[in-house]
Design a protein around this motif. Structure first.
Motif, short mmCIF file in Angstrom:
data_model
loop_
_atom_site.label_atom_id
_atom_site.label_comp_id
_atom_site.label_asym_id
_atom_site.label_seq_id
_atom_site.Cartn_x
_atom_site.Cartn_y
_atom_site.Cartn_z
N GLY A 172 21.70 61.73 51.97
CA GLY A 172 20.35 61.47 52.42
C GLY A 172 19.92 60.03 52.25
N ASN A 173 20.69 59.23 51.50
CA ASN A 173 20.38 57.81 51.34
C ASN A 173 20.66 57.08 52.65
N LYS A 174 19.73 56.24 53.10
CA LYS A 174 19.85 55.59 54.40
C LYS A 174 21.02 54.62 54.50
N VAL A 175 21.55 54.18 53.36
CA VAL A 175 22.65 53.22 53.38
C VAL A 175 24.01 53.92 53.44
N LEU A 176 24.03 55.25 53.31
CA LEU A 176 25.28 55.99 53.17
C LEU A 176 26.23 55.80 54.36
N ASN A 177 25.72 55.95 55.58
CA ASN A 177 26.60 55.81 56.75
C ASN A 177 27.21 54.42 56.83
N TYR A 178 26.38 53.41 56.59
CA TYR A 178 26.89 52.04 56.62
C TYR A 178 27.97 51.84 55.56
N LEU A 179 27.73 52.35 54.37
CA LEU A 179 28.70 52.20 53.28
C LEU A 179 30.03 52.86 53.65
N LEU A 180 29.98 54.07 54.20
CA LEU A 180 31.22 54.78 54.53
C LEU A 180 31.95 54.13 55.71
N TRP A 181 31.20 53.51 56.63
CA TRP A 181 31.87 52.76 57.70
C TRP A 181 32.59 51.54 57.13
N GLN A 182 31.96 50.83 56.21
CA GLN A 182 32.61 49.68 55.58
C GLN A 182 33.82 50.12 54.76
N TYR A 183 33.68 51.24 54.08
CA TYR A 183 34.81 51.79 53.33
C TYR A 183 35.96 52.13 54.28
N GLU A 184 35.63 52.75 55.41
CA GLU A 184 36.67 53.10 56.40
C GLU A 184 37.40 51.86 56.88
N ASN A 185 36.64 50.80 57.16
CA ASN A 185 37.25 49.56 57.63
C ASN A 185 38.20 48.98 56.59
N SER A 186 37.89 49.20 55.31
CA SER A 186 38.73 48.65 54.24
C SER A 186 40.05 49.41 54.07
N ILE A 187 40.09 50.69 54.50
CA ILE A 187 41.31 51.48 54.31
C ILE A 187 42.07 51.70 55.62
N GLN A 188 41.60 51.08 56.70
CA GLN A 188 42.33 51.17 57.97
C GLN A 188 43.68 50.46 57.83
N ASN A 189 44.65 50.90 58.62
CA ASN A 189 45.97 50.27 58.59
C ASN A 189 45.88 48.80 58.96
#
Length: 297
Positions: free
Chosen positions: A30-47
């Motif tokens: 429910g935190n408004k920053v959550l989606n942004y955080l998980l997108w940045q996390y995804e970018n960090s673990i991409q091949n």
């Protein structure tokens, strides 16, 4: 001067490193920053060589890997951290189910198709969709028992700590690059200071004296230092929450903190409460919140 300002903000303001970490360790759903955080996390673990910066998913949603308790009274499916009655513990519901380690980006159609199904079904569907690595990595955090996959608290905590470590590393005051401010500071030194007599003749409107809201509910702790408050809360297992309203009234209630533990965050816990969430506190006319270890009048 810039370093002093940076250090002061880091020590006292809500975006300081300690407060950010408290939020990350709290209930993030429910935190408004959550989606942004998980997108940045995804970018960090991409091949290596790939990026998702310009990528989007249809009807983007947040998935609870361990599903939220069904509201229709049906029992939870298999593969999750439940007790003999096939229910989550109070501690799990308070500190784990809405934590970062149990949350993941997913498309709306994918989310609807798996719902509250067994974990073995979920993890299989994650592996069939190789687009997001944060889905594919779930199998690596899962616990294997008798050749069956389980999503236990240990799995959630391990993934949670990894994501928090990622976030606190890249969004850290020590990593702020101040070099770009050099030219701005030199320009400021060259500005002429306005004549003080001109400033004195300007009227200050009463409305300008009202404190401006910055979109975040004011929550004051007593003791003020969060680490000290947390230590006392862990010892006494309770505190007093006083809510002040814009109409001049106030209401005090006891915070029973039996499930609060060392890894829990004080401010994150408070802000995750339904009545203190963004949009809700404004709707209820809440002005500020005072939380004290000792009962106050």
């Amino acid at each position: 001067m810039v370093l002093d300002i940076k250090n002061k903000l880091n020590e006292t303001w809500y975006w300081g490193d300690n407060n950010v970490k408290s939020y990350l360790n709290g209930a993030m759903y429910g935190n408004k920053v959550l989606n942004y955080l998980l997108w940045q996390y995804e970018n960090s673990i991409q091949n290596k060589g790939y990026s998702i910066k310009n990528f989007s998913i249809e009807n983007e949603q947040i998935e609870h890997i361990s599903p939220q308790t069904p509201t229709n009274g049906e029992p939870l499916e298999t593969g999750y951290d439940v007790d003999e009655q096939n229910e989550y513990s109070e501690d799990f519901l308070t500190n784990t189910i809405n934590s970062l380690g149990n949350l993941m980006l997913i498309s709306g159609s994918h989310n609807a198709s798996i719902g509250n199904k067994p974990f073995s079904h979920k993890v299989k569907s994650y592996n069939q969709n190789p687009l997001l690595n944060q889905q594919a990595e779930i199998k690596d955090y899962a616990t294997i028992e008798n050749e069956n996959s389980f999503w236990k608290s240990d799995s959630i905590i391990k993934r949670h700590n990894y994501i928090v470590g990622f976030a606190t590393k890249i969004w850290n005051f020590d990593n702020i690059n101040l070099y770009h401010l050099k030219d701005d500071l030199e320009e400021i030194e060259e500005l002429e200071i306005q004549n003080t007599s001109e400033l004195e003749t300007k009227l200050i409107e009463p409305n300008n004296l009202k404190p401006k809201r910055n979109g975040k509910l004011s929550i004051e702790l007593n003791p003020n230092l969060e680490s000290e408050f947390k230590q006392l809360l862990l010892e006494k297992k309770q505190a007093y929450i006083t809510t002040f309203y814009e109409n001049g009234t106030s209401k005090q209630r006891i915070w029973k903190a039996n499930s609060f533990k060392e890894s829990s965050g004080v401010m994150g816990n408070l802000r995750s409460r339904p009545e203190f969430r963004s949009g809700k506190w404004e709707e209820n006319g809440i002005e500020k919140v005072y939380v004290s270890i000792e009962k106050t009048e």
